[in-house]
Design a protein around this motif. Structure first.
Motif, PDB file in Angstrom:
ATOM      1  N   GLU A  84       0.851  -1.198   0.019  1.00  0.00           N
ATOM      2  CA  GLU A  84      -0.104  -0.017   0.114  1.00  0.00           C
ATOM      3  C   GLU A  84       0.990   1.330   0.006  1.00  0.00           C
ATOM      4  N   ASN A  85       1.714   1.167   0.790  1.00  0.00           N
ATOM      5  CA  ASN A  85       2.703   2.374   1.047  1.00  0.00           C
ATOM      6  C   ASN A  85       3.385   2.802  -0.329  1.00  0.00           C
ATOM      7  N   THR A  86       4.456   1.568  -0.917  1.00  0.00           N
ATOM      8  CA  THR A  86       4.707   1.677  -2.204  1.00  0.00           C
ATOM      9  C   THR A  86       4.058   2.358  -3.198  1.00  0.00           C
ATOM     10  N   LEU A  87       2.452   1.883  -3.304  1.00  0.00           N
ATOM     11  CA  LEU A  87       1.651   2.083  -4.311  1.00  0.00           C
ATOM     12  C   LEU A  87       1.240   3.436  -4.375  1.00  0.00           C
ATOM     13  N   MET A  88       1.223   4.106  -3.216  1.00  0.00           N
ATOM     14  CA  MET A  88       0.879   5.309  -3.060  1.00  0.00           C
ATOM     15  C   MET A  88       1.894   6.242  -3.298  1.00  0.00           C
ATOM     16  N   ILE A  89       3.117   5.981  -2.922  1.00  0.00           N
ATOM     17  CA  ILE A  89       4.335   6.663  -3.385  1.00  0.00           C
ATOM     18  C   ILE A  89       4.307   6.647  -4.935  1.00  0.00           C
ATOM     19  N   ALA A  90       4.074   5.734  -5.463  1.00  0.00           N
ATOM     20  CA  ALA A  90       4.196   5.696  -7.025  1.00  0.00           C
ATOM     21  C   ALA A  90       3.092   6.481  -7.533  1.00  0.00           C
ATOM     22  N   ARG A  91       1.810   6.483  -6.997  1.00  0.00           N
ATOM     23  CA  ARG A  91       0.738   7.239  -7.614  1.00  0.00           C
ATOM     24  C   ARG A  91       1.287   8.739  -7.413  1.00  0.00           C
ATOM     25  N   ILE A  92       1.684   9.074  -6.108  1.00  0.00           N
ATOM     26  CA  ILE A  92       1.901  10.361  -5.963  1.00  0.00           C
ATOM     27  C   ILE A  92       3.100  10.900  -7.051  1.00  0.00           C
ATOM     28  N   GLU A  93       4.171   9.870  -7.181  1.00  0.00           N
ATOM     29  CA  GLU A  93       5.104  10.508  -7.997  1.00  0.00           C
ATOM     30  C   GLU A  93       4.668  10.481  -9.427  1.00  0.00           C
ATOM     31  N   HIS A  94       3.734   9.531  -9.861  1.00  0.00           N
ATOM     32  CA  HIS A  94       3.054   9.529 -11.429  1.00  0.00           C
ATOM     33  C   HIS A  94       2.393  11.153 -11.205  1.00  0.00           C
ATOM     34  N   GLU A  95       1.543  11.343 -10.249  1.00  0.00           N
ATOM     35  CA  GLU A  95       0.779  12.663 -10.342  1.00  0.00           C
ATOM     36  C   GLU A  95       1.768  13.960 -10.482  1.00  0.00           C
ATOM     37  N   ARG A  96       2.927  13.825  -9.523  1.00  0.00           N
ATOM     38  CA  ARG A  96       3.956  14.779  -9.784  1.00  0.00           C
ATOM     39  C   ARG A  96       4.450  15.182 -11.260  1.00  0.00           C
ATOM     40  N   SER A  97       4.830  13.913 -11.980  1.00  0.00           N
ATOM     41  CA  SER A  97       5.501  13.788 -13.315  1.00  0.00           C
ATOM     42  C   SER A  97       4.220  14.424 -14.047  1.00  0.00           C
ATOM     43  N   GLU A  98       3.057  14.111 -14.159  1.00  0.00           N
ATOM     44  CA  GLU A  98       2.238  14.547 -15.009  1.00  0.00           C
ATOM     45  C   GLU A  98       1.655  15.947 -14.666  1.00  0.00           C
ATOM     46  N   ARG A  99       2.046  16.455 -13.655  1.00  0.00           N
ATOM     47  CA  ARG A  99       1.621  17.809 -13.277  1.00  0.00           C
ATOM     48  C   ARG A  99       2.893  18.621 -13.856  1.00  0.00           C
ATOM     49  N   GLU A 100       3.961  18.088 -13.673  1.00  0.00           N
ATOM     50  CA  GLU A 100       5.323  18.736 -14.205  1.00  0.00           C
ATOM     51  C   GLU A 100       5.397  18.971 -15.649  1.00  0.00           C
ATOM     52  N   ALA A 101       4.725  17.836 -16.353  1.00  0.00           N
ATOM     53  CA  ALA A 101       4.522  17.937 -17.608  1.00  0.00           C
ATOM     54  C   ALA A 101       3.558  18.797 -18.277  1.00  0.00           C
ATOM     55  N   LEU A 102       2.404  18.961 -17.681  1.00  0.00           N
ATOM     56  CA  LEU A 102       1.290  19.880 -17.765  1.00  0.00           C
ATOM     57  C   LEU A 102       1.780  21.401 -17.696  1.00  0.00           C
ATOM     58  N   GLU A 103       2.639  21.534 -16.471  1.00  0.00           N
ATOM     59  CA  GLU A 103       3.196  23.064 -16.298  1.00  0.00           C
ATOM     60  C   GLU A 103       4.106  23.354 -17.187  1.00  0.00           C
ATOM     61  N   GLN A 104       4.876  22.242 -17.877  1.00  0.00           N
ATOM     62  CA  GLN A 104       5.767  22.713 -18.784  1.00  0.00           C
ATOM     63  C   GLN A 104       5.179  23.021 -20.235  1.00  0.00           C
ATOM     64  N   LYS A 105       3.988  22.346 -20.280  1.00  0.00           N
ATOM     65  CA  LYS A 105       3.166  22.652 -21.534  1.00  0.00           C
ATOM     66  C   LYS A 105       2.352  24.055 -21.485  1.00  0.00           C
ATOM     67  N   ARG A 106       2.030  24.206 -20.306  1.00  0.00           N
ATOM     68  CA  ARG A 106       1.266  25.537 -20.024  1.00  0.00           C
ATOM     69  C   ARG A 106       2.423  26.658 -20.303  1.00  0.00           C
ATOM     70  N   MET A 107       3.575  26.640 -19.740  1.00  0.00           N
ATOM     71  CA  MET A 107       4.495  27.611 -20.023  1.00  0.00           C
ATOM     72  C   MET A 107       4.866  27.654 -21.464  1.00  0.00           C
ATOM     73  N   GLU A 108       4.712  26.509 -22.128  1.00  0.00           N
ATOM     74  CA  GLU A 108       5.099  26.871 -23.541  1.00  0.00           C
ATOM     75  C   GLU A 108       3.984  27.538 -24.187  1.00  0.00           C
ATOM     76  N   LEU A 109       2.683  27.084 -23.948  1.00  0.00           N
ATOM     77  CA  LEU A 109       1.775  27.849 -24.677  1.00  0.00           C
ATOM     78  C   LEU A 109       1.498  29.268 -23.840  1.00  0.00           C
ATOM     79  N   LEU A 110       1.715  29.566 -22.845  1.00  0.00           N
ATOM     80  CA  LEU A 110       1.948  31.093 -22.325  1.00  0.00           C
ATOM     81  C   LEU A 110       2.839  31.669 -23.191  1.00  0.00           C
ATOM     82  N   LYS A 111       4.195  31.375 -23.409  1.00  0.00           N
ATOM     83  CA  LYS A 111       5.181  32.003 -24.303  1.00  0.00           C
ATOM     84  C   LYS A 111       4.387  32.340 -25.687  1.00  0.00           C
TER      85      LYS A 111
END
Length: 211
Positions: free
Chosen positions: A143-170
């Motif tokens: 359970e703990n390892t799975l939750m860490i992996a899900r949070i890490e996946h959410e972080r990477s997805e948000r970082e990718a979205l943030e990068q895309k948002r910054m590109e669109l903003l530019k």
């Protein structure tokens, strides 16, 4: 009830037994002397017997005093050992009470941690089924390892979205800048046309006169 059923100390048991034997011996000697009458009128044989019993009684009394002394020292030693044992029991009891207190404290801390509203529990994570569909390699995680992996996946997805948002903003900022430049160019062109028209008015008047 025999002394051995109540008292377990060997020295004290021997002293009590010797005391009883000496008492019986003394009473027997007193009865024997009383029955014999005045000692001066007793026969030589009886006097010798009484003297023998008296010496035996003195020996028994000496032995009784020795046993009494040994029992006294034994009792003192037992009392000291009992006091030391009581102190050890008190120390262990206090230590046990401290352990109980620490146990209750730790149980309270564990309960507080389990009931704490962690921030990660409020994250809008994708469902577990969707995550395992994307990352099947985590299917056997705890359970703990799975939750860490899900949070890490959410972080990477948000970082990718943030990068895309910054590109669109530019891109947006560039489009805004380009649009502003075009507006400025159009405004300058209008001014140039107005100047051209104003400059051409005398020529237009001259042409109109010739016509």
């Amino acid at each position: 009830m025999p002394n051995s059923d109540i008292i377990t100390d060997r020295n004290l048991t021997m002293a009590l037994d010797a005391s009883q034997d000496t008492r019986v011996h003394a009473l027997s000697l007193v009865d024997h002397i009383a029955a014999a009458g005045p000692i001066e009128s007793a026969s030589t044989e009886l006097q010798l017997e009484i003297s023998k019993q008296q010496k035996l009684l003195i020996t028994n009394l000496a032995r009784l005093r020795g046993l009494h002394r040994a029992a006294h020292f034994g009792a003192r030693k037992t009392k000291s050992q009992t006091s030391e044992a009581r102190q050890e029991v008190d120390r262990l009891h206090l230590q046990l009470q401290n352990l109980y207190y620490e146990q209750r404290h730790l149980q309270g801390e564990i309960l507080a941690c389990e009931s704490y509203d962690h921030t990660y529990q409020q994250l809008p994570l994708i469902s577990l089924d969707d995550f395992l569909a994307l990352k099947p390699e985590h299917a056997s995680d705890d359970e703990n390892t799975l939750m860490i992996a899900r949070i890490e996946h959410e972080r990477s997805e948000r970082e990718a979205l943030e990068q895309k948002r910054m590109e669109l903003l530019k891109r947006k900022q560039k489009l805004i800048a380009d649009n502003k430049k075009r507006k400025e160019d159009l405004a300058n062109l209008d001014k140039e046309l107005e100047k051209f028209i104003d400059a051409a008015k005398p020529i237009q008047k001259l042409l109109d006169k010739n016509v």
